[in-house]
Design a protein around this motif. Structure first.
Motif, PDB file in Angstrom:
ATOM      1  N   ALA A   1      -3.519  44.427 -22.905  1.00  0.00           N
ATOM      2  CA  ALA A   1      -4.380  44.320 -23.686  1.00  0.00           C
ATOM      3  C   ALA A   1      -4.568  42.967 -24.209  1.00  0.00           C
ATOM      4  O   ALA A   1      -5.766  42.485 -25.532  1.00  0.00           O
ATOM      5  N   LEU A   2      -4.438  41.887 -23.210  1.00  0.00           N
ATOM      6  CA  LEU A   2      -5.367  41.099 -23.115  1.00  0.00           C
ATOM      7  C   LEU A   2      -7.259  40.576 -23.048  1.00  0.00           C
ATOM      8  O   LEU A   2      -7.466  40.100 -23.789  1.00  0.00           O
ATOM      9  N   LYS A   3      -7.459  41.688 -22.839  1.00  0.00           N
ATOM     10  CA  LYS A   3      -9.488  42.101 -22.174  1.00  0.00           C
ATOM     11  C   LYS A   3      -8.975  42.754 -23.264  1.00  0.00           C
ATOM     12  O   LYS A   3     -10.296  41.794 -23.820  1.00  0.00           O
ATOM     13  N   GLU A   4      -8.424  43.807 -23.753  1.00  0.00           N
ATOM     14  CA  GLU A   4      -9.071  43.866 -25.170  1.00  0.00           C
ATOM     15  C   GLU A   4      -8.682  42.699 -26.325  1.00  0.00           C
ATOM     16  O   GLU A   4      -9.960  43.178 -27.007  1.00  0.00           O
ATOM     17  N   LEU A   5      -7.993  41.787 -26.188  1.00  0.00           N
ATOM     18  CA  LEU A   5      -8.178  41.316 -27.457  1.00  0.00           C
ATOM     19  C   LEU A   5      -9.389  40.079 -26.856  1.00  0.00           C
ATOM     20  O   LEU A   5      -9.830  39.492 -28.078  1.00  0.00           O
ATOM     21  N   ALA A   6      -9.534  39.832 -26.220  1.00  0.00           N
ATOM     22  CA  ALA A   6     -10.402  38.434 -26.084  1.00  0.00           C
ATOM     23  C   ALA A   6     -11.810  39.216 -25.980  1.00  0.00           C
ATOM     24  O   ALA A   6     -12.300  38.714 -26.088  1.00  0.00           O
ATOM     25  N   LEU A   7     -12.047  40.289 -25.530  1.00  0.00           N
ATOM     26  CA  LEU A   7     -13.635  41.005 -25.798  1.00  0.00           C
ATOM     27  C   LEU A   7     -13.598  41.272 -27.858  1.00  0.00           C
ATOM     28  O   LEU A   7     -14.374  40.840 -28.529  1.00  0.00           O
ATOM     29  N   ARG A   8     -12.037  41.334 -28.564  1.00  0.00           N
ATOM     30  CA  ARG A   8     -12.138  41.328 -29.873  1.00  0.00           C
ATOM     31  C   ARG A   8     -12.867  39.855 -30.140  1.00  0.00           C
ATOM     32  O   ARG A   8     -12.885  39.911 -31.241  1.00  0.00           O
ATOM     33  N   VAL A   9     -12.227  38.946 -30.033  1.00  0.00           N
ATOM     34  CA  VAL A   9     -12.701  37.863 -30.496  1.00  0.00           C
ATOM     35  C   VAL A   9     -13.828  37.000 -29.526  1.00  0.00           C
ATOM     36  O   VAL A   9     -14.137  35.482 -29.557  1.00  0.00           O
ATOM     37  N   GLY A  10     -14.312  37.774 -28.527  1.00  0.00           N
ATOM     38  CA  GLY A  10     -15.401  36.896 -27.914  1.00  0.00           C
ATOM     39  C   GLY A  10     -15.308  35.916 -27.093  1.00  0.00           C
ATOM     40  O   GLY A  10     -16.077  35.035 -26.663  1.00  0.00           O
ATOM     41  N   ILE A  11     -14.248  36.001 -26.331  1.00  0.00           N
ATOM     42  CA  ILE A  11     -13.881  35.064 -24.954  1.00  0.00           C
ATOM     43  C   ILE A  11     -14.119  35.416 -24.267  1.00  0.00           C
ATOM     44  O   ILE A  11     -13.516  36.353 -23.521  1.00  0.00           O
TER      45      ILE A  11
ATOM     46  N   LEU B   1     -12.265  36.035 -20.562  1.00  0.00           N
ATOM     47  CA  LEU B   1     -11.530  35.605 -19.625  1.00  0.00           C
ATOM     48  C   LEU B   1     -12.002  34.774 -18.114  1.00  0.00           C
ATOM     49  O   LEU B   1     -12.766  35.382 -17.710  1.00  0.00           O
ATOM     50  N   SER B   2     -11.209  34.054 -17.919  1.00  0.00           N
ATOM     51  CA  SER B   2     -11.923  32.949 -16.847  1.00  0.00           C
ATOM     52  C   SER B   2     -10.597  33.401 -15.485  1.00  0.00           C
ATOM     53  O   SER B   2     -11.135  32.944 -14.654  1.00  0.00           O
ATOM     54  N   ALA B   3      -9.874  33.954 -16.003  1.00  0.00           N
ATOM     55  CA  ALA B   3      -9.125  34.982 -14.477  1.00  0.00           C
ATOM     56  C   ALA B   3      -8.809  36.334 -15.029  1.00  0.00           C
ATOM     57  O   ALA B   3      -9.080  36.835 -15.911  1.00  0.00           O
ATOM     58  N   PRO B   4      -8.383  37.075 -13.743  1.00  0.00           N
ATOM     59  CA  PRO B   4      -7.501  38.295 -14.078  1.00  0.00           C
ATOM     60  C   PRO B   4      -7.035  38.736 -14.880  1.00  0.00           C
ATOM     61  O   PRO B   4      -5.659  37.796 -14.771  1.00  0.00           O
ATOM     62  N   ALA B   5      -7.139  39.710 -15.538  1.00  0.00           N
ATOM     63  CA  ALA B   5      -5.826  39.552 -16.917  1.00  0.00           C
ATOM     64  C   ALA B   5      -4.846  40.536 -15.885  1.00  0.00           C
ATOM     65  O   ALA B   5      -3.970  40.589 -16.666  1.00  0.00           O
ATOM     66  N   ALA B   6      -4.514  40.746 -14.901  1.00  0.00           N
ATOM     67  CA  ALA B   6      -3.348  41.643 -14.336  1.00  0.00           C
ATOM     68  C   ALA B   6      -2.640  40.053 -13.799  1.00  0.00           C
ATOM     69  O   ALA B   6      -2.809  39.200 -12.992  1.00  0.00           O
ATOM     70  N   ARG B   7      -1.414  40.919 -13.860  1.00  0.00           N
ATOM     71  CA  ARG B   7      -0.304  39.167 -14.014  1.00  0.00           C
ATOM     72  C   ARG B   7       1.186  39.934 -13.264  1.00  0.00           C
ATOM     73  O   ARG B   7       1.624  39.539 -12.241  1.00  0.00           O
ATOM     74  N   THR B   8       0.904  41.013 -13.501  1.00  0.00           N
ATOM     75  CA  THR B   8       2.281  41.929 -12.483  1.00  0.00           C
ATOM     76  C   THR B   8       1.207  42.441 -11.588  1.00  0.00           C
ATOM     77  O   THR B   8       0.573  43.343 -11.283  1.00  0.00           O
ATOM     78  N   GLU B   9       2.395  43.093  -9.981  1.00  0.00           N
ATOM     79  CA  GLU B   9       2.011  43.418  -9.330  1.00  0.00           C
ATOM     80  C   GLU B   9       1.334  45.119  -9.318  1.00  0.00           C
ATOM     81  O   GLU B   9       0.247  45.288  -9.032  1.00  0.00           O
ATOM     82  N   ARG B  10       1.789  45.663 -10.603  1.00  0.00           N
ATOM     83  CA  ARG B  10       1.512  46.802 -10.943  1.00  0.00           C
ATOM     84  C   ARG B  10       0.866  46.761 -12.034  1.00  0.00           C
ATOM     85  O   ARG B  10      -0.535  47.408 -11.621  1.00  0.00           O
ATOM     86  N   GLU B  11      -0.215  45.699 -12.425  1.00  0.00           N
ATOM     87  CA  GLU B  11      -1.250  45.289 -12.751  1.00  0.00           C
ATOM     88  C   GLU B  11      -2.672  45.072 -12.517  1.00  0.00           C
ATOM     89  O   GLU B  11      -3.535  46.154 -12.515  1.00  0.00           O
TER      90      GLU B  11
END
Length: 584
Positions: free
Chosen positions: A79-89, A91-101
């Motif tokens: 979701a973070l990757k998709e929304l970041a792409l939408r507003v042209g940001i 990402l400075s770090a991998p979007a994954a936060r949990t072990e599953r991600e």
């Protein structure tokens, strides 16, 4: 700021949710029918001020990230990757936060690399020449079409494992977790061997799995798929959805077929609003995915018995979803790929002559049984009435009962009576079961909390409500705790600010606060009317609370009398007298 704050600062929740569903202005908020459960009146509210959403039917809610996660059925990182792409940001770090991600990110990366590797072998390596000749000469595919679907070839050796582990330095466990290899004794071997490879890509462009087709008749089974992994669940997946999204939206309908070649050949002929379910009936998750893009489904499964049954099972799931559905019946019983290769015009004519699903249900049942025999007629009724009786529109239902009666040459009355016998009580759909029916007490309490929090002067009206309640707390713990925190917040001596108060609250109370702060309430023309409404609702809350307490005390008194416990009996009777006075 971290990446999440950057995205939040630039994103607008109304714009994002409005790109998925139609929103209508309602005071200072926006409303819509909830996309997460079936409803006829709008109970889904979006607050531009708070940048939150909440459904007062199914009780789901949250911020822009939770909406995208829920709607797209993805994790936070996606979701973070998709929304970041939408507003042209970027990402400075991998979007994954949990072990599953993190595992999912690893599999996406591996699958992307694997699809490139297989595609290279097909198009540019001698190992893929036989497969490429087959696709071009027998399947009538062009190189650009092969590149569009990123088709590949897996040789009959361990070339992929050697490439991924030996050259790209992935671990054996990573390759195994992605379903790209299997353990053979001490070693890991390629899962796909001597097969044409179809990358399976989700609606966001991630390569999530692969399907491999045997190159020769001796290779059995003909098709094998990646086993299910943290990114791939067969029942959630539709082949070709990544390329079909725009076509589905443009045409206002989606054509649903069985196999990969059906999809690819259709694209060659300019039919782009098409996806494949890979030989099974539609699942609820696939229906939810397709419903985002169009409300008309057009089935074109193989005309054999298995294809007909798959269409029937799919039809059972869509009636309650408000979806219009039709069926394409290709001539001569050919599948779409075969007919498009032999006579594209014939298939396109069949597309225009699609029939309603219930016409298909009746016609196919009659064609499979002898209606002149009692056994045949019974079979036809068993294969049609469960579908017709499920039709929610009574006029449409009667139309098809009449058609069935005419086809069987019997009276409408007899068919209708049989239909009534065949109706069994069915449990409500899962989404409807999830709708929480709040108690009368809770409804009054959330309304009182909403009146206070949405007013211009929450502190003043909180004091007013507490005075009327006369020491009776709200029975819903989360609502009572929000009021207590509001009292503490007001002691800071600052003007009330919703965002600041939200950060002041413990995380477990934010959902209750969000719900109350955007709950639909009437507009009050002046302070006197608002004060009067708060007094009235607070009195009702007090009365319900006192009655509830008295009822509990009555039971406790009876229990103490049975136990002959005079000490407890005296205590409960004193409490009963105290609350009785409050009620008066």
């Amino acid at each position: 700021m971290d990446d999440i704050d950057k995205v939040k600062q630039k994103i607008d929740i109304v714009d994002v949710i409005g790109s998925y569903i139609q929103l209508k202005k309602a005071g200072r908020n926006f409303k819509s029918n909830c996309p997460f459960h079936n409803e006829k009146s709008a109970s889904f509210v979006v607050s531009p001020e708070r940048q939150i959403w909440h459904c007062f039917g199914c009780q789901k809610g949250g911020d822009v990230f939770t909406f995208v996660q829920e709607y797209e059925n993805i994790d936070f990182g996606e979701a973070l990757k998709e929304l970041a792409l939408r507003v042209g940001i970027k990402l400075s770090a991998p979007a994954a936060r949990t072990e599953r991600e993190k595992k999912q990110e690893s599999i996406y990366s591996l699958n992307h690399l694997t699809s490139q590797f297989y595609n290279y072998l097909l198009l540019s390596h001698p190992a893929g020449k036989k497969a490429l000749d087959y696709l071009i000469n027998e399947r009538k595919m062009s190189i650009p079409l092969i590149k569009t679907f990123n088709l590949g070839f897996a040789p009959n050796n361990d070339a992929l494992v050697k490439y991924l582990i030996g050259k790209k330095k992935y671990t054996e466990d990573e390759v195994l977790n992605a379903g790209l290899g299997f353990r053979r004794g001490r070693y890991v071997s390629d899962f796909f061997r001597d097969r044409i490879i179809f990358p399976i890509i989700d609606a966001r462009g991630n390569v999530i799995a692969f399907s491999g087709r045997g190159l020769t008749p001796e290779t059995q089974p003909k098709y094998v798929n990646t086993r299910e992994t943290p990114v791939y669940v067969k029942g959630d997946t539709l082949y070709g959805i990544n390329l079909a999204r725009d076509g589905i939206k443009k045409e206002g309908k989606v054509i649903i077929v069985e196999g990969e070649f059906d999809v690819i050949t259709s694209h060659r002929e300019g039919i782009t609003n098409i996806v494949a379910v890979k030989g099974t009936a539609l699942t609820e998750n696939q229906i939810k995915l397709l419903k985002r893009f169009a409300n008309k489904f057009v089935f074109c499964f193989d005309t054999d018995k298995a294809g007909t049954e798959a269409q029937r099972r799919s039809i059972q799931l869509i009636e309650h979803e408000g979806i219009t559905a039709t069926v394409i019946i290709p001539p001569q019983g050919k599948d779409p790929d075969e007919l498009l290769n032999e006579n594209p015009a014939s298939f396109k004519k069949a597309m225009k002559d699609d029939i309603n699903v219930y016409d298909f249900i009746i016609d196919s049942a009659i064609s499979e049984s002898d209606k002149t025999t009692a056994e045949g007629m019974k079979s036809i009724l068993n294969r049609t009435l469960p579908y017709i009786t499920a039709i929610e529109n009574e006029v449409i239902k009667e139309h098809y009962l009449k058609k069935l009666a005419e086809k069987l040459d019997v009276s409408l009355d007899s068919v209708t009576r049989q239909a009534q016998k065949s109706v069994r009580p069915e449990s409500k759909r899962v989404a409807e079961d999830a709708v929480k029916q709040s108690s009368r007490e809770e409804k009054f309490e959330i309304y009182l909390l909403s009146l206070i929090l949405q007013s211009e002067r929450p502190k003043e009206y909180l004091v007013e409500a507490r005075t009327v309640l006369d020491g009776i707390p709200l029975s819903t713990p989360s609502y009572e705790k929000v009021l207590k925190h509001l009292e503490q917040y007001e002691q800071k001596g600052v003007n009330f600010d919703a965002q600041d108060f939200s950060s002041f609250l413990p995380s477990e109370l934010r959902m209750a606060f969000d719900t109350a702060s955007i709950a639909p309430i009437s507009e009050f023309t002046n302070d006197a009317k608002l004060k009067s409404e708060i007094d009235k609702i607070a009195r009702q809350v007090k009365q319900i609370g006192v009655k509830s307490k008295l009822k509990k005390l009555s039971s406790m008194i009876q229990e103490a009398e049975k136990e002959k416990n005079s000490e407890k009996l005296d205590e409960y009777e004193r409490e009963f007298d105290k609350f009785s006075k409050l009620l008066n």
